[in-house]
Design a protein around this motif. Structure first.
Motif, mmCIF file in Angstrom:
data_model
loop_
_atom_site.group_PDB
_atom_site.id
_atom_site.type_symbol
_atom_site.label_atom_id
_atom_site.label_comp_id
_atom_site.label_asym_id
_atom_site.label_seq_id
_atom_site.Cartn_x
_atom_site.Cartn_y
_atom_site.Cartn_z
ATOM 1 N N SER A 127 0.836 -1.201 0.000
ATOM 2 C CA SER A 127 0.000 0.000 0.000
ATOM 3 C C SER A 127 0.869 1.248 0.000
ATOM 4 C CB SER A 127 -0.907 0.010 1.229
ATOM 5 O OG SER A 127 -1.610 1.221 1.315
ATOM 6 N N ASP A 128 0.392 2.333 -0.669
ATOM 7 C CA ASP A 128 1.154 3.579 -0.636
ATOM 8 C C ASP A 128 0.923 4.335 0.663
ATOM 9 O OD1 ASP A 128 -1.414 4.444 -0.974
ATOM 10 O OD2 ASP A 128 -1.052 5.563 -2.826
ATOM 11 N N ARG A 129 0.076 3.783 1.508
ATOM 12 C CA ARG A 129 -0.214 4.442 2.773
ATOM 13 C C ARG A 129 0.246 3.559 3.932
ATOM 14 N NH1 ARG A 129 -3.606 5.347 7.022
ATOM 15 N NH2 ARG A 129 -4.172 7.536 7.422
ATOM 16 N N LEU A 130 1.496 3.758 4.368
ATOM 17 C CA LEU A 130 2.010 3.021 5.516
ATOM 18 C C LEU A 130 1.506 3.725 6.770
ATOM 19 C CD1 LEU A 130 3.762 0.769 6.683
ATOM 20 C CD2 LEU A 130 5.701 2.346 6.626
ATOM 21 N N SER A 131 0.369 3.251 7.252
ATOM 22 C CA SER A 131 -0.244 3.892 8.410
ATOM 23 C C SER A 131 0.552 3.611 9.676
ATOM 24 C CB SER A 131 -1.674 3.382 8.596
ATOM 25 O OG SER A 131 -1.658 2.005 8.927
ATOM 26 N N LYS A 132 0.315 4.428 10.706
ATOM 27 C CA LYS A 132 0.968 4.201 11.988
ATOM 28 C C LYS A 132 0.586 2.841 12.544
ATOM 29 C CE LYS A 132 1.570 6.188 16.613
ATOM 30 N NZ LYS A 132 1.347 4.879 17.296
ATOM 31 N N GLU A 133 -0.683 2.442 12.331
ATOM 32 C CA GLU A 133 -1.149 1.145 12.828
ATOM 33 C C GLU A 133 -0.386 -0.003 12.155
ATOM 34 O OE1 GLU A 133 -3.930 4.244 13.680
ATOM 35 O OE2 GLU A 133 -3.125 3.572 11.745
ATOM 36 N N ALA A 135 2.618 0.220 10.689
ATOM 37 C CA ALA A 135 4.019 0.282 11.117
ATOM 38 C C ALA A 135 4.187 -0.316 12.508
ATOM 39 C CB ALA A 135 4.509 1.724 11.092
ATOM 40 N N ASP A 136 3.270 -0.002 13.409
ATOM 41 C CA ASP A 136 3.348 -0.546 14.777
ATOM 42 C C ASP A 136 3.193 -2.062 14.778
ATOM 43 O OD1 ASP A 136 3.720 1.974 15.769
ATOM 44 O OD2 ASP A 136 1.645 2.260 16.422
ATOM 45 N N ALA A 137 2.301 -2.566 13.907
ATOM 46 C CA ALA A 137 2.107 -4.018 13.823
ATOM 47 C C ALA A 137 3.379 -4.703 13.363
ATOM 48 C CB ALA A 137 0.950 -4.336 12.870
ATOM 49 N N PHE A 138 4.089 -4.094 12.402
ATOM 50 C CA PHE A 138 5.337 -4.676 11.906
ATOM 51 C C PHE A 138 6.443 -4.614 12.958
ATOM 52 C CE2 PHE A 138 3.782 -3.388 7.475
ATOM 53 C CZ PHE A 138 3.253 -4.654 7.250
ATOM 54 N N LYS A 139 6.446 -3.528 13.745
ATOM 55 C CA LYS A 139 7.482 -3.368 14.766
ATOM 56 C C LYS A 139 7.336 -4.381 15.894
ATOM 57 C CE LYS A 139 8.044 1.601 14.010
ATOM 58 N NZ LYS A 139 7.793 2.957 14.566
ATOM 59 N N ARG A 140 6.100 -4.859 16.084
ATOM 60 C CA ARG A 140 5.853 -5.805 17.181
ATOM 61 C C ARG A 140 6.276 -7.233 16.836
ATOM 62 N NH1 ARG A 140 0.888 -2.830 17.620
ATOM 63 N NH2 ARG A 140 -0.190 -4.457 16.433
ATOM 64 N N ASP A 152 9.448 4.408 3.246
ATOM 65 C CA ASP A 152 9.370 4.905 4.611
ATOM 66 C C ASP A 152 10.572 5.828 4.780
ATOM 67 O OD1 ASP A 152 9.319 5.284 7.357
ATOM 68 O OD2 ASP A 152 10.318 3.379 7.751
ATOM 69 N N ASN A 153 10.341 7.125 4.766
ATOM 70 C CA ASN A 153 11.454 8.074 4.800
ATOM 71 C C ASN A 153 12.255 7.994 6.086
ATOM 72 O OD1 ASN A 153 10.644 8.859 2.297
ATOM 73 N ND2 ASN A 153 10.347 11.023 2.788
ATOM 74 N N ARG A 154 11.677 7.394 7.126
ATOM 75 C CA ARG A 154 12.433 7.197 8.365
ATOM 76 C C ARG A 154 13.321 5.950 8.278
ATOM 77 N NH1 ARG A 154 7.715 9.278 9.231
ATOM 78 N NH2 ARG A 154 6.660 7.283 9.098
ATOM 79 N N GLN A 155 13.134 5.201 7.192
ATOM 80 C CA GLN A 155 13.958 4.021 6.895
ATOM 81 C C GLN A 155 13.933 2.990 8.023
ATOM 82 O OE1 GLN A 155 17.873 5.264 5.534
ATOM 83 N NE2 GLN A 155 17.029 5.912 3.577
ATOM 84 N N GLU A 156 12.753 2.798 8.593
ATOM 85 C CA GLU A 156 12.595 1.762 9.623
ATOM 86 C C GLU A 156 12.364 0.398 8.987
ATOM 87 O OE1 GLU A 156 10.657 3.896 13.459
ATOM 88 O OE2 GLU A 156 9.347 3.856 11.713
ATOM 89 N N PHE A 157 11.929 0.383 7.716
ATOM 90 C CA PHE A 157 11.654 -0.867 7.025
ATOM 91 C C PHE A 157 12.360 -0.883 5.673
ATOM 92 C CE2 PHE A 157 7.884 0.317 9.534
ATOM 93 C CZ PHE A 157 7.846 -0.745 10.423
ATOM 94 N N ALA A 192 -0.997 9.589 3.025
ATOM 95 C CA ALA A 192 -0.191 8.465 2.563
ATOM 96 C C ALA A 192 1.277 8.861 2.547
ATOM 97 C CB ALA A 192 -0.632 8.030 1.171
ATOM 98 N N VAL A 193 2.145 7.908 2.888
ATOM 99 C CA VAL A 193 3.575 8.199 2.991
ATOM 100 C C VAL A 193 4.119 8.795 1.699
ATOM 101 C CG1 VAL A 193 5.858 7.163 3.273
ATOM 102 C CG2 VAL A 193 3.973 6.445 4.742
ATOM 103 N N VAL A 194 3.802 8.157 0.577
ATOM 104 C CA VAL A 194 4.319 8.625 -0.711
ATOM 105 C C VAL A 194 3.889 10.066 -0.979
ATOM 106 C CG1 VAL A 194 4.123 8.329 -3.215
ATOM 107 C CG2 VAL A 194 4.526 6.347 -1.754
ATOM 108 N N ASN A 195 2.663 10.406 -0.606
ATOM 109 C CA ASN A 195 2.158 11.761 -0.841
ATOM 110 C C ASN A 195 2.687 12.761 0.190
ATOM 111 O OD1 ASN A 195 0.596 10.966 -3.082
ATOM 112 N ND2 ASN A 195 -1.052 10.287 -1.742
#
Length: 332
Positions: A127-133, A135-140, A152-157, A192-195
């Motif tokens: 998805s072009d919209r990496l939501s906080k929800e 991202a948090d699910a992936f971090k867990r 992800d401009n923060r380059q966490e993924f 959305a992250v891309v936007n």
């Protein structure tokens, strides 16, 4: 009556070897004598033995399964991405479980967690919209994740995509050089992250660099009807050039303009993202062509390395794009 299932024990007994030896042969381990391997393979073929993937996964703590998270498989953009992923997954013998995250009864993070609960070895998020929800699910989880077609401009993924800011700026300059000054941006989701982190900053910088004022950003334009209905507002605002994030919305704007007798590209230029839709409409749409198949393929190859704990030289890959000049802009 159901035919009795052939087990690894049956193969080992017939071949007069241990079950460990059969397992090594099945998994391609080279530490098996040639004559022993040939004897085991003869028995496997004769008994039509099929290794149990679930049992193998339990033994190795791997399921050889990859989760694919996609907004909408009917969208040609994501369908082409998925093809590249599927082809590489086939080469490396990974199965794919697909989950969609739009128009679901459950929330996005619940859909992702449901997928991860299936003990997939890795996941690709499209998805072009990496939501906080999300991202948090992936971090867990410890499950490797790669973003395909988004970033992800923060380059966490890890991610595989194009340089959206550079691509958009090239599109704006094309329309500017054609004499267009009332340039607008049409997007599906400003959050959305891309936007939010790429397209909007590129648009604002372009407008400032050319002293064109604040400009116009039209948000929540996702489908054909949204685009068709937007056209009248574009006319009121005096827009003569637009970059549209979704090609189907761009077609809606194009058709509405044509129905109103607007001359394309003389009176309005349109640039969008390239899928088959952009090339089959008339006039054809100038578009930013992303290497969608390659993005999917590279993302899947990266994921195989992450799942195997192999070294990855670069986990944030930008692939080349191309601005395809068609009939919706003057410079073809």
């Amino acid at each position: 009556m159901r035919k009795q299932e052939i087990t690894i024990y049956d193969v080992a007994r017939e071949a007069k070897v241990s079950m460990a030896t059969v397992s090594r042969v099945v998994n391609g381990n080279t530490n098996v004598r040639k004559d022993t391997r040939e004897r085991v393979m003869e028995v496997i073929n004769r008994l039509h033995y099929q290794p149990n993937a679930v049992a193998q996964g339990l033994a190795s703590k791997r399921t050889t399964t990859v989760g694919l998270i996609v907004p909408d498989l009917t969208d040609l953009y994501f369908a082409e991405l998925s093809k590249g992923i599927d082809d590489i997954a086939l080469i490396y013998k990974y199965n794919i479980i697909i989950t969609t995250i739009e128009n679901r009864l459950m929330k996005e993070d619940q859909a992702i967690q449901s997928l991860l609960n299936k003990q997939v070895d890795g996941a690709i998020y499209m998805s072009d919209r990496l939501s906080k929800e999300a991202a948090d699910a992936f971090k867990r989880t410890d499950t490797p994740v790669v973003l395909a077609g988004t970033k992800d401009n923060r380059q966490e993924f890890a991610s595989v995509t194009i340089d959206y800011q550079k691509a958009d700026t090239e599109a704006y300059n094309l329309m500017y050089n054609d004499g267009k000054r009332n340039v607008a941006l049409v997007i599906a989701d400003a959050n959305a992250v891309v936007n939010a982190e790429n397209r909007l900053p590129a648009y604002k910088k372009f407008m400032a660099d050319h002293d064109l004022g604040e400009g116009h950003v039209y948000d929540n334009i996702k489908d054909y009807s949204d685009g068709y209905n937007l056209y009248s507002q574009l006319v009121k605002d005096g827009i003569d050039a637009i970059l549209v994030s979704h090609d189907i919305a761009a077609v809606g704007i194009l058709n509405s303009a044509m129905d109103a007798g607007k001359k394309i590209p003389e009176e309005m230029e349109i640039v969008t993202n390239a899928t088959q839709i952009a090339s089959v409409v008339r006039p054809s749409l100038t578009a930013i062509k992303q290497p969608l198949y390659d993005i999917g393929a590279v993302a899947m190859r990266m994921l195989t390395k992450l799942m195997r704990d192999e070294e990855v030289a670069d986990t944030h890959i930008l692939l080349p794009y191309e601005l395809l000049k068609k009939q919706s802009t003057a410079n073809q």
